[in-house]
Scaffold this motif. Structure first.
Motif, PDB file in Angstrom:
ATOM      1  N   MET A   1       6.221 -17.200   5.326  1.00 43.75           N
ATOM      2  CA  MET A   1       5.328 -16.213   5.902  1.00 43.75           C
ATOM      3  C   MET A   1       3.874 -16.893   6.196  1.00 43.75           C
ATOM      4  O   MET A   1       3.528 -17.155   4.832  1.00 43.75           O
ATOM      5  CB  MET A   1       5.057 -15.058   4.910  1.00 43.75           C
ATOM      6  N   ARG A  26       5.958 -13.232  15.373  1.00 43.69           N
ATOM      7  CA  ARG A  26       6.895 -12.240  15.075  1.00 43.69           C
ATOM      8  C   ARG A  26       6.467 -11.515  13.850  1.00 43.69           C
ATOM      9  O   ARG A  26       6.076 -11.946  12.850  1.00 43.69           O
ATOM     10  CB  ARG A  26       8.211 -12.811  14.593  1.00 43.69           C
ATOM     11  N   ARG A  39      12.703  -9.240   0.863  1.00 41.20           N
ATOM     12  CA  ARG A  39      12.349 -10.292   1.587  1.00 41.20           C
ATOM     13  C   ARG A  39      12.333  -9.792   3.196  1.00 41.20           C
ATOM     14  O   ARG A  39      13.168  -9.300   3.585  1.00 41.20           O
ATOM     15  CB  ARG A  39      13.432 -11.442   1.394  1.00 41.20           C
ATOM     16  N   ILE A  40      11.352 -10.400   3.696  1.00 40.26           N
ATOM     17  CA  ILE A  40      11.252  -9.959   5.131  1.00 40.26           C
ATOM     18  C   ILE A  40      11.058 -11.295   6.095  1.00 40.26           C
ATOM     19  O   ILE A  40      10.278 -12.050   5.713  1.00 40.26           O
ATOM     20  CB  ILE A  40       9.777  -9.137   5.477  1.00 40.26           C
ATOM     21  N   ASP A  41      11.774 -11.407   7.210  1.00 41.86           N
ATOM     22  CA  ASP A  41      11.867 -12.635   7.844  1.00 41.86           C
ATOM     23  C   ASP A  41      10.759 -12.414   9.286  1.00 41.86           C
ATOM     24  O   ASP A  41      11.352 -11.481  10.157  1.00 41.86           O
ATOM     25  CB  ASP A  41      13.294 -12.936   8.533  1.00 41.86           C
ATOM     26  N   ALA A  42       9.780 -12.756   8.846  1.00 41.08           N
ATOM     27  CA  ALA A  42       8.458 -12.776  10.020  1.00 41.08           C
ATOM     28  C   ALA A  42       7.668 -13.716   9.733  1.00 41.08           C
ATOM     29  O   ALA A  42       7.460 -14.169   8.601  1.00 41.08           O
ATOM     30  CB  ALA A  42       7.947 -11.343   9.900  1.00 41.08           C
ATOM     31  N   ASP A  43       6.922 -14.199  10.830  1.00 40.00           N
ATOM     32  CA  ASP A  43       5.754 -14.866  10.669  1.00 40.00           C
ATOM     33  C   ASP A  43       4.456 -14.277  10.086  1.00 40.00           C
ATOM     34  O   ASP A  43       3.801 -15.060   9.376  1.00 40.00           O
ATOM     35  CB  ASP A  43       5.340 -15.325  11.984  1.00 40.00           C
ATOM     36  N   SER A  73       5.557 -13.496  -1.926  1.00 43.39           N
ATOM     37  CA  SER A  73       6.513 -13.775  -0.624  1.00 43.39           C
ATOM     38  C   SER A  73       6.097 -15.026   0.298  1.00 43.39           C
ATOM     39  O   SER A  73       6.435 -15.273   1.213  1.00 43.39           O
ATOM     40  CB  SER A  73       6.700 -12.521   0.226  1.00 43.39           C
ATOM     41  N   ARG A 373       8.872  -2.160  13.561  1.00 46.33           N
ATOM     42  CA  ARG A 373       8.922  -3.612  14.446  1.00 46.33           C
ATOM     43  C   ARG A 373       7.909  -3.256  15.351  1.00 46.33           C
ATOM     44  O   ARG A 373       8.006  -2.330  16.203  1.00 46.33           O
ATOM     45  CB  ARG A 373      10.261  -3.732  15.119  1.00 46.33           C
TER      46      ARG A 373
END
Length: 420
Positions: A1, A26, A39-43, A73, A373
Motif C-alpha cells: 500500500m 487502484r 488484507r486489501i490488495d490496492a495501491d 498494512s 470499489r
C-alpha cells in the motif's frame, strides 16, 4: 500500500478515492476501520469514518485506530482527508485529529490544503474561496452543524491546534516544488507544526504533490490527491475505474440542504421526476414516514429514477431545528432516509445516488457496506462505486455518494446516464 487515507466522512472518502483512481491508482474504500488481520490488495486504501462532527476526543480515537490499521498494512504515507470547505468548529475536529496523527507518526510538520480548483475551491493568501466568494460569504456560513464564518484558514486551524500554524503562500507555490519544500523547512525550523498551502490551479496541486513526496502526513481536501500518484509513476488509466455492468432499478436519496443539492432537487422536479418529500416534523410527531415513502415508491420505480428527499432551504432548516433541536432534527432525518434507502434496495434498486455527507454515512451503514470499489467520475469529486450489501443480490449495488455541495444542477439526471 503506497498511500493510506483517513477521511472524516463517507462522501469525502469517495471524493478522494475518485481523484486517485483518475490518476491510475487502484483504490479500495472501506467503511470504517477494517477488521484486524484483514488484507486489501490496492495501491491506496481510503478508510471512511463518520467523524467530522462528533466529539473531538471520539474523532481522535477513531482516526488513530484507522491509522494503526493502515500502518500495520504497510502504508508508506498517510493522508487525512478533510472537506474542501474545511468544515469544522473552533474546537475541531480537523486540528485535534491532525495533531494526534502527526504525533503518532513521529512527524514534526504537515502541510494543510483543502483546495480543489475543479470544484471552485481555491486558497489564496491563506483565505479559502468558494467560486468567487470568500468562504464566509458563501452558503457555508449557514451550515447547520459547522457554519464557516472565517475564511482565513491560518486563523481557523490555529484556533483548533496547540502547535503553531503558518502559511506557504501563492508566490512560493507558483515557483514550484523546490520552493514549496524550502518554505515548509523554514516553517518547521521556526517551530510551526502545520502550514496552510495556497493553491489556485491544478498546476499548483501537481507541484504540491511533488513537494509532499515522502512526508509522513498530509492534511488536505481531495484536490491534492491528483498530484501524488505521479510520485510513484502512475498515469491516468480507464482500467482503474472499471466496474461491473449496472442493472436493476434506480433511485436517489437526498438529505443535504446545501445550495447545490437544493438546485439538483429543483432540476429533477422541473424535469417531471417523481419525488417524495420527507418532513422532519411529521417524523417527530410519530408518523411512519418510512413505510409511507416506500409504499409511494414501489409502483413508480419501474418507470425510472425516483427521488426521496429532505432537502430544503436554510430558513426552513432553521425553523425545524428551532422546534426539534439541531441534533434531534438531523438524527431523525438520517434514520428515516437510511431506512428508506435500505427498503429501496430490498425492493430491487441497484443504482442508488445518495446526496449529503451525513446522509451517505447513515445509508451506507444501514446497507451494511464494508468496502467500495471506486469507478468512473460523474462530476469532479463524485464517482460511481460498486459494493456488496446483504440487501442486494450477488451482483451487488452501484452507489454514488455525493457531497452536498458537489455536482452540477443536473447531477441527479446525468448520474445514471454516466453509468449506462
Amino acid at each position: 500500500m503506497l498511500l493510506g487515507c483517513i477521511a472524516d466522512d463517507f462522501t469525502g472518502a469517495t471524493d478522494l478515492a475518485n481523484n486517485l483512481v483518475r490518476s491510475g491508482m487502484r483504490v479500495v474504500q472501506t467503511i470504517g476501520k477494517p477488521d484486524d488481520g484483514s488484507r486489501i490488495d490496492a495501491d491506496a486504501v481510503v478508510v471512511a469514518l463518520k467523524s467530522r462532527t462528533i466529539e473531538p476526543a471520539a474523532a481522535v480515537e477513531q482516526s488513530l485506530a484507522a491509522l494503526s490499521w493502515l500502518r500495520r498494512s504497510g502504508a508508506a504515507q498517510v493522508y487525512f482527508k478533510v472537506c474542501s470547505t474545511f468544515d469544522s468548529t473552533d474546537r475541531g475536529n480537523i486540528g485535534p485529529v491532525a495533531e494526534a496523527l502527526l504525533e503518532a507518526l513521529g512527524g514534526d510538520f504537515a502541510p494543510v490544503c483543502p483546495a480543489f480548483p475543479e470544484n471552485q475551491r481555491t486558497v489564496f493568501k491563506g483565505h479559502l474561496f468558494v467560486g468567487d466568494l470568500l468562504l464566509s460569504d458563501s452558503s457555508m456560513r449557514n451550515h447547520p452543524l459547522t457554519p464557516m464564518t472565517d475564511p482565513n484558514l491560518v486563523r481557523v486551524m490555529q484556533r483548533q491546534c496547540r502547535g503553531k500554524v503558518g502559511l506557504v503562500d501563492q508566490a512560493v507555490v507558483a515557483a514550484g516544488s523546490a520552493a514549496i519544500r524550502n518554505r515548509m523547512t523554514q516553517l518547521r525550523n521556526c517551530g510551526h507544526r502545520f502550514g496552510i498551502v495556497d493553491a489556485i490551479s491544478n498546476v499548483d496541486l501537481m507541484s504540491m504533490g511533488q513537494a509532499f513526496s515522502g512526508m509522513p502526513l498530509i492534511v488536505a481536501g481531495s484536490g491534492v490527491a491528483i498530484g501524488l500518484p505521479q510520485n510513484h509513476g502512475f498515469q491516468a488509466s480507464a482500467a482503474a475505474a472499471r466496474l461491473p455492468a449496472a442493472g436493476g432499478l434506480r433511485a436517489i436519496v437526498s438529505g443535504s440542504c446545501s445550495a447545490a443539492s437544493n438546485a439538483q432537487v429543483a432540476d429533477f422536479l422541473r424535469r417531471g421526476g417523481q419525488a417524495y418529500a420527507i418532513d422532519p416534523l411529521r417524523i417527530a410527531a410519530g408518523e411512519d414516514t418510512v413505510s409511507a415513502a416506500l409504499a409511494w415508491a414501489a409502483p413508480r420505480l419501474v418507470a425510472g429514477p425516483i427521488l426521496v428527499y429532505a432537502t430544503s432551504e436554510s430558513e426552513a432548516v432553521k425553523a425545524v431545528q428551532a422546534r426539534l433541536g439541531v441534533e434531534q432534527a438531523g438524527a431523525l432525518v438520517e434514520q428515516a432516509l437510511s431506512s428508506i434507502a435500505l427498503g429501496l434496495v430490498e425492493r430491487g434498486v441497484r443504482q442508488l445516488v445518495v446526496a449529503g455527507g451525513e446522509t451517505s454515512g447513515a445509508c451506507v451503514q444501514a446497507l451494511e457496506v464494508a468496502q467500495l470499489r471506486i469507478g468512473p467520475q460523474i462530476d469532479p469529486g463524485v464517482p460511481w462505486c460498486h459494493a456488496d450489501s446483504p440487501a442486494a443480490d450477488a451482483e451487488g449495488l452501484h452507489l454514488a455518494l455525493k457531497s452536498g455541495n458537489f455536482g452540477t444542477f443536473d447531477f441527479f439526471t446525468k448520474a445514471f446516464d454516466r453509468l449506462a
